[in-house]
Design a protein around this motif. Structure first.
Motif, PDB file in Angstrom:
ATOM      1  N   ASP A 225       0.739  -1.286  -0.059  1.00 29.10           N
ATOM      2  CA  ASP A 225      -0.065   0.192  -0.003  1.00 29.10           C
ATOM      3  C   ASP A 225       0.777   1.023   0.100  1.00 29.10           C
ATOM      4  O   ASP A 225       0.489   2.053   0.380  1.00 29.10           O
ATOM      5  CB  ASP A 225      -0.918  -0.081   1.469  1.00 29.10           C
ATOM      6  N   SER A 226       1.823   1.513  -0.206  1.00 30.31           N
ATOM      7  CA  SER A 226       3.157   2.427  -0.487  1.00 30.31           C
ATOM      8  C   SER A 226       2.561   3.310  -1.613  1.00 30.31           C
ATOM      9  O   SER A 226       2.641   2.991  -2.578  1.00 30.31           O
ATOM     10  CB  SER A 226       4.820   2.352  -0.212  1.00 30.31           C
ATOM     11  N   TRP A 227       3.010   4.054  -1.382  1.00 26.77           N
ATOM     12  CA  TRP A 227       3.040   5.312  -2.531  1.00 26.77           C
ATOM     13  C   TRP A 227       4.025   6.561  -2.205  1.00 26.77           C
ATOM     14  O   TRP A 227       4.801   6.032  -0.746  1.00 26.77           O
ATOM     15  CB  TRP A 227       1.424   6.421  -2.528  1.00 26.77           C
ATOM     16  N   CYS A 228       4.308   7.255  -3.020  1.00 30.51           N
ATOM     17  CA  CYS A 228       5.305   8.355  -3.537  1.00 30.51           C
ATOM     18  C   CYS A 228       5.469   9.510  -3.512  1.00 30.51           C
ATOM     19  O   CYS A 228       4.040   9.868  -3.753  1.00 30.51           O
ATOM     20  CB  CYS A 228       5.996   8.224  -4.464  1.00 30.51           C
TER      21      CYS A 228
ATOM     22  N   GLY B 138      -1.777  14.590 -13.617  1.00 28.45           N
ATOM     23  CA  GLY B 138      -2.699  13.547 -12.488  1.00 28.45           C
ATOM     24  C   GLY B 138      -1.920  11.767 -12.547  1.00 28.45           C
ATOM     25  O   GLY B 138      -3.566  11.161 -12.114  1.00 28.45           O
ATOM     26  N   LEU B 139      -1.312  12.004 -12.761  1.00 25.83           N
ATOM     27  CA  LEU B 139      -0.751  10.721 -12.382  1.00 25.83           C
ATOM     28  C   LEU B 139       0.212  10.130 -10.218  1.00 25.83           C
ATOM     29  O   LEU B 139      -0.243  11.257  -9.866  1.00 25.83           O
ATOM     30  CB  LEU B 139       0.568  10.420 -13.403  1.00 25.83           C
ATOM     31  N   SER B 140      -0.039   9.246 -11.049  1.00 26.09           N
ATOM     32  CA  SER B 140       0.732   8.710  -8.599  1.00 26.09           C
ATOM     33  C   SER B 140       2.116   7.880  -9.450  1.00 26.09           C
ATOM     34  O   SER B 140       2.800   8.070 -10.877  1.00 26.09           O
ATOM     35  CB  SER B 140       0.164   7.144  -8.615  1.00 26.09           C
ATOM     36  N   LEU B 141       2.571   8.540  -8.370  1.00 30.92           N
ATOM     37  CA  LEU B 141       4.519   8.230  -8.328  1.00 30.92           C
ATOM     38  C   LEU B 141       4.578   6.614  -7.552  1.00 30.92           C
ATOM     39  O   LEU B 141       3.535   6.850  -6.069  1.00 30.92           O
ATOM     40  CB  LEU B 141       5.418   8.337  -8.092  1.00 30.92           C
TER      41      LEU B 141
END
Length: 154
Positions: free
Chosen positions: A48-51, A102-105
């Motif tokens: 569940d990790s994100w930057c 609107g992207l995710s890292l």
């Protein structure tokens, strides 16, 4: 003597199911000694990790590194926010892309590269439900074809 080459520690399989990966980047990670020992034991979870980018610095959130059994007082919080190490230009470019499109890292994998811990980050776009269904249908069809070919060749 330092070990050479790369050794994968953990992968975020959920990320490839939930997102389209557009680009990948490599970043170092700032860790404490007991965290590195725990990672060597394989006690890490990227699920569940994100930057995020805060004040020109890149951070990884939600990555769980279990406390080292023999670490006593030197153990840190398993879910603490950890800083990622990238060049300032790369971070600024990523920040612009994230805000604009609107992207995710998302962290895709964690690995040792010449005795240093590295994180592979993916610039990702979220999948819709029908995209996930199409992917699973494609995977099932390929599995069925492989199974039939194997039966025919016997």
């Amino acid at each position: 003597m330092r070990s050479k080459g790369t050794k994968t520690i953990a992968e975020n399989r959920k990320a490839r199911h939930e997102y389209f990966v557009l680009e990948t980047y490599e970043a170092g990670i700032e860790l404490v000694g007991t965290e590195v020992k725990s990672i060597r034991n394989g006690s890490v979870n990227l699920k569940d990790s994100w930057c995020s980018v805060d004040k020109g610095e890149l951070f990884i959130r939600g990555m769980h590194i279990s406390p080292y059994e023999k670490g006593n007082i030197f153990n840190k919080d398993p879910l603490r926010v950890r800083r990622l190490l990238m060049h300032k230009k790369e971070i600024n470019k990523l920040y612009g892309t994230l805000k604009q499109d609107g992207l995710s890292l998302i962290p895709l994998s964690l690995y040792f590269k010449d005795s240093r811990v590295k994180v592979q980050l993916g610039l990702c776009k979220g999948k819709k439900l029908y995209d996930k269904r199409a992917d699973s249908a494609k995977r099932d069809a390929k599995r069925e074809i492989d199974r039939n070919l194997k039966i025919r060749n016997q």
